[in-house]
Design an enzyme around this catalytic site. Sequence first.
Site, PDB file in Angstrom:
ATOM      1  N   ALA A   1       0.867  -1.176   0.000  1.00  0.00           N
ATOM      2  CA  ALA A   1       0.000   0.000   0.000  1.00  0.00           C
ATOM      3  C   ALA A   1       0.903   1.224   0.000  1.00  0.00           C
ATOM      4  O   ALA A   1       2.079   1.136   0.367  1.00  0.00           O
ATOM      5  CB  ALA A   1      -0.870  -0.013   1.251  1.00  0.00           C
TER       6      ALA A   1
ATOM      7  N   GLU B   1      -0.721  -9.354  -1.138  1.00  0.00           N
ATOM      8  CA  GLU B   1      -2.165  -9.569  -0.942  1.00  0.00           C
ATOM      9  C   GLU B   1      -2.905  -9.472  -2.272  1.00  0.00           C
ATOM     10  O   GLU B   1      -3.812 -10.244  -2.553  1.00  0.00           O
ATOM     11  CB  GLU B   1      -2.711  -8.550   0.055  1.00  0.00           C
ATOM     12  CG  GLU B   1      -2.208  -8.814   1.470  1.00  0.00           C
ATOM     13  CD  GLU B   1      -2.598  -7.722   2.437  1.00  0.00           C
ATOM     14  OE1 GLU B   1      -2.235  -6.553   2.186  1.00  0.00           O
ATOM     15  OE2 GLU B   1      -3.265  -8.027   3.442  1.00  0.00           O
TER      16      GLU B   1
ATOM     17  N   GLU C   1       4.215  -5.808   7.111  1.00  0.00           N
ATOM     18  CA  GLU C   1       3.414  -4.821   7.849  1.00  0.00           C
ATOM     19  C   GLU C   1       3.810  -4.698   9.319  1.00  0.00           C
ATOM     20  O   GLU C   1       3.778  -3.603   9.874  1.00  0.00           O
ATOM     21  CB  GLU C   1       1.937  -5.168   7.744  1.00  0.00           C
ATOM     22  CG  GLU C   1       1.309  -4.851   6.391  1.00  0.00           C
ATOM     23  CD  GLU C   1       1.486  -5.966   5.368  1.00  0.00           C
ATOM     24  OE1 GLU C   1       2.315  -6.870   5.583  1.00  0.00           O
ATOM     25  OE2 GLU C   1       0.776  -5.944   4.351  1.00  0.00           O
TER      26      GLU C   1
ATOM     27  N   GLY D   1       0.562  -5.191   0.679  1.00  0.00           N
ATOM     28  CA  GLY D   1      -0.593  -5.163  -0.227  1.00  0.00           C
ATOM     29  C   GLY D   1      -0.257  -5.731  -1.583  1.00  0.00           C
ATOM     30  O   GLY D   1      -1.135  -6.213  -2.307  1.00  0.00           O
TER      31      GLY D   1
HETATM   32  N1  T1G Z   1       4.652   3.377   0.017  1.00  0.00           N
HETATM   33  C1  T1G Z   1       5.157   4.587  -0.341  1.00  0.00           C
HETATM   34  N2  T1G Z   1       6.453   4.819  -0.652  1.00  0.00           N
HETATM   35  C2  T1G Z   1       7.278   3.754  -0.594  1.00  0.00           C
HETATM   36  C3  T1G Z   1       6.842   2.457  -0.232  1.00  0.00           C
HETATM   37  C4  T1G Z   1       5.461   2.302   0.074  1.00  0.00           C
HETATM   38  N3  T1G Z   1       4.963   1.116   0.410  1.00  0.00           N
HETATM   39  N4  T1G Z   1       7.926   1.637  -0.259  1.00  0.00           N
HETATM   40  C5  T1G Z   1       8.977   2.380  -0.625  1.00  0.00           C
HETATM   41  N5  T1G Z   1       8.593   3.651  -0.826  1.00  0.00           N
HETATM   42  C6  T1G Z   1       9.449   4.760  -1.271  1.00  0.00           C
HETATM   43  C7  T1G Z   1      10.545   5.044  -0.265  1.00  0.00           C
HETATM   44  O1  T1G Z   1      10.069   5.918   0.744  1.00  0.00           O
HETATM   45  C8  T1G Z   1      11.588   5.698  -1.146  1.00  0.00           C
HETATM   46  O2  T1G Z   1      11.129   7.006  -1.396  1.00  0.00           O
HETATM   47  C9  T1G Z   1      11.446   4.949  -2.479  1.00  0.00           C
HETATM   48  O3  T1G Z   1      10.131   4.352  -2.449  1.00  0.00           O
HETATM   49  C10 T1G Z   1      12.474   3.844  -2.640  1.00  0.00           C
HETATM   50  O4  T1G Z   1      12.373   3.038  -1.472  1.00  0.00           O
HETATM   51  C11 T1G Z   1      -2.704  -3.117   2.905  1.00  0.00           C
HETATM   52  C12 T1G Z   1      -1.263  -1.714   4.627  1.00  0.00           C
HETATM   53  C13 T1G Z   1      10.267  -2.080  -1.632  1.00  0.00           C
HETATM   54  C14 T1G Z   1      12.156  -3.254  -0.478  1.00  0.00           C
HETATM   55  O5  T1G Z   1       6.369  -2.113   3.968  1.00  0.00           O
HETATM   56  O6  T1G Z   1      10.600  -2.330   1.986  1.00  0.00           O
HETATM   57  O7  T1G Z   1       0.889  -2.822   2.197  1.00  0.00           O
HETATM   58  O8  T1G Z   1      13.059   8.218  -0.351  1.00  0.00           O
HETATM   59  O9  T1G Z   1      14.736   3.488  -0.712  1.00  0.00           O
HETATM   60  O10 T1G Z   1      15.960   0.147  -0.867  1.00  0.00           O
HETATM   61  O11 T1G Z   1      -1.699  -4.887   4.034  1.00  0.00           O
HETATM   62  O12 T1G Z   1      11.133   0.307  -0.212  1.00  0.00           O
HETATM   63  O13 T1G Z   1      13.019   7.755  -2.831  1.00  0.00           O
HETATM   64  O14 T1G Z   1      11.408   9.408  -1.822  1.00  0.00           O
HETATM   65  O15 T1G Z   1      13.326   1.639   0.342  1.00  0.00           O
HETATM   66  O16 T1G Z   1      15.155  -0.443  -3.220  1.00  0.00           O
HETATM   67  C15 T1G Z   1       3.870  -2.763   3.073  1.00  0.00           C
HETATM   68  C16 T1G Z   1       8.179  -0.939   2.172  1.00  0.00           C
HETATM   69  C17 T1G Z   1       3.172  -1.447   3.143  1.00  0.00           C
HETATM   70  C18 T1G Z   1       7.400  -2.189   1.848  1.00  0.00           C
HETATM   71  C19 T1G Z   1      12.581  -1.254  -1.915  1.00  0.00           C
HETATM   72  N6  T1G Z   1       5.055  -2.638   2.258  1.00  0.00           N
HETATM   73  N7  T1G Z   1       9.222  -0.694   1.213  1.00  0.00           N
HETATM   74  O17 T1G Z   1      13.759  -0.935  -1.210  1.00  0.00           O
HETATM   75  O18 T1G Z   1      14.165   1.428  -2.039  1.00  0.00           O
HETATM   76  S1  T1G Z   1       1.783  -1.544   4.212  1.00  0.00           S
HETATM   77  C20 T1G Z   1       6.234  -2.299   2.790  1.00  0.00           C
HETATM   78  C21 T1G Z   1      10.384  -1.416   1.237  1.00  0.00           C
HETATM   79  C22 T1G Z   1       0.669  -2.487   3.334  1.00  0.00           C
HETATM   80  C23 T1G Z   1      -1.423  -3.757   3.267  1.00  0.00           C
HETATM   81  C24 T1G Z   1      -0.538  -2.884   4.099  1.00  0.00           C
HETATM   82  C25 T1G Z   1      11.439  -0.986   0.256  1.00  0.00           C
HETATM   83  C26 T1G Z   1      11.596  -1.909  -0.944  1.00  0.00           C
HETATM   84  P1  T1G Z   1      12.226   8.179  -1.604  1.00  0.00           P
HETATM   85  P2  T1G Z   1      13.705   2.420  -0.852  1.00  0.00           P
HETATM   86  P3  T1G Z   1      14.856   0.021  -1.856  1.00  0.00           P
END
Ligand code: T1G
Length: 697
Positions: free
Chosen positions: A63, A105, A125, A102
Amino acid sequence: MGQIVSYARKGAIGFITVDNPPVNALSIGVRKGIVDCLAEGAADTEAKALVLICAGRTFIAGADITEFNKPLEDPDLNAVIAALEDCPKPVIAAIHGTALGGGLETALGCHYRCAAPSAQVGLPEVKLGIIPGAGGTQRLPRIAGVQAALEIITSGDPIPAAKAHALGIVDEIIDEKLEGAQAFAEKVVAEGRPLRRIRDLDDKVAEARDNAAIFDEARKAVAKSKRGFEAPQHGINAIEAAVNLPFDLGLEREREIFGEALFSTQSFAQRHIFFAERQVSKIPDIPKDQSTLPIRSAAVIGAGTMGGGIAMNFANAGIPVILIDSTQELVNKGLGVIKKNYAGTVAKGKLTQEKMDHRMGLIAPALSFDAIKDVDIVVEAVFEEMDIKREVFKKLDAICKPEAILATNTSTLDVNEIAAVTKRPEKVIGLHFFSPANVMKLLEIVRAEKTSKETLATALALAKTIKKVGVVVGVCDGFVGNRMVHGYVREAMFLLEEGALPQLVDKALYDFGFPMGPLQMSDLAGLDVGWRIRKRQAATRPKDERYAEIGDLLCEQGRYGQKTLSGFYKYEPGNRNPIPDPEVEAMCIAESARKGITRRAISDEEIVKRCVYPLINEGARILEEGIALRASDIDIIYIYGYGFPVFRGGPMFYADSVGVESVYNDICAFHKEHGKLWEPAPLLERMAKEGKTFTMG
Ligand code: T1G
């Protein structure tokens, strides 16, 4: 900018392509786009099956976390996933990169999933203090089994495609470029595979229906491995609902739990840290396209504990490194420690012998500085004495190639003074590693007055290469981390004079969430380290300033902590567990008597405030002096360098969560009772009076 979700058919297969850089997060535009393209594909009579695929470097990574604090817009993710499940044609997810949260999911809402060999899937999450909120806790146990779902959801760690395939999460491993997605979709059509909805599967959750013990065991395990975190326990409760309730009721229960977790202080703290650790590399005056120097070879001066650990970081990143010390014996000793460290990792099965040998092969011992005249960077890790460091830098400046970066690993000394002895101050920088340097992720990057932007940008890039969290700090005694930690340890020692004992002080901070309390931490680091710094500071310490001698008394008895099997605690040889020591208790009581202090019972609440609030107060001063760029940088330093509990967000976020005014008022009360060391920082006072926060905008 093109469409962030588009539809196109190739042969008999309709492709729904998400293109929402950088990680294809499920923003409202993506959610709407998937629903619209799904309808288009369903209506496309030529399309016999549909493939959901992503452009860029990864499948949907979750998400859009930036939308969490905004009102949710329809369609929500559960509606998108229901639309996928109810599509009258087979929908196949083609996964590359990381299908997370997500993203996974959404893939579980498809009828089938194929993946590139290097792909990973996960439900991270809990690392944001929440739980999967779009059916992950209900579908994953149905397709992969309850035990696997418990591990994946409570750990938050991704699993590789091969393991996902073995668990049944992924139906087919295809090629890296996902060109095989078309063939797999055509196979699904040709074989007439059913429109399999995971929500309809029951056998794997039925198995666990009579086995409540599986959840009790999971709760006990998580209470230990994720001590203090609430979200993993929430995840277990949601999975238990998947086992005991019909799908739709289980989904409802998941939504209730998700909603509670989303607005918990822990989740705000963990989301703060998620963004904070991505902010640290953004330096206001360093443009994104700032040139950097390639680091293809390195040298470390000093083969001691720090130098050896630093050398390992380069070797781990595949960068050849020359390890220098003054005698063959010292170099051999350093290599021996490195070899022992790697062998330990091999023994744990976390490194292959072949990789260990390769890394050892990248570390070349040497006695003469002549060996390092062509390296790209030198990290000095000699004794923490300014005269010695200045001598080393004069030699380095004379020998190393003009473009080489000269870095010092000093933990407190003035990097400007070190740079001043060279003809290349623009190439001089501090790289303050934390012990053990091959393990701790924090790297304080000390920007001296004349450090060039190119040198700083190179250091930031190097931090990423060696998998460190590099935080830029300014020059002052102790930079950020160690400057703040003085107050934390100082108050712990004052509490020993006032009535507490080491085990009581440490338990209070352990229960707060630290991996260990300040006194056990001091024993681990070595009491002689703080003793040496206090002796250096003695000359400038105001005579009327309160001072706790207990740490010096222990050192004078040779009680340096774990390394001498006694410090604030006693230790059995080869065992790090602290044993309360009656001798130390007697010393505390004697110190109280000597100072005329009447010992009193001290609450855990007071112990936590007395030890944690100095971090906040000094952090405010550091911010005001510009030594740290952001309050969130200070939080990252404390999370990665000192084990501050992630679920409390770091000292500055913690101040916001308690209330800046409340913290300020307590500091004023301590100032009145305990004197000038508690003088409130001017910035803290202003923020308290203006109702401002450090990290909440
Ligand atoms: N939403 C918004 N921005 C995100 C994002 C996300 N989920 N994930 C990464 N970014 C942005 C991050 O802030 C950075 O921005 C850029 O992307 C590159 O990220 C409904 C509610 C995917 C392994 O927790 O683990 O889904 O600084 O530097 O090292 O059940 O990003 O460039 O402006 O980390 O190559 C669940 C979180 C969400 C994954 C890539 N998902 N992201 O790593 O790049 S909750 C996560 C990561 C959810 C559902 C629930 C990593 C990555 P900027 P980065 P990276």
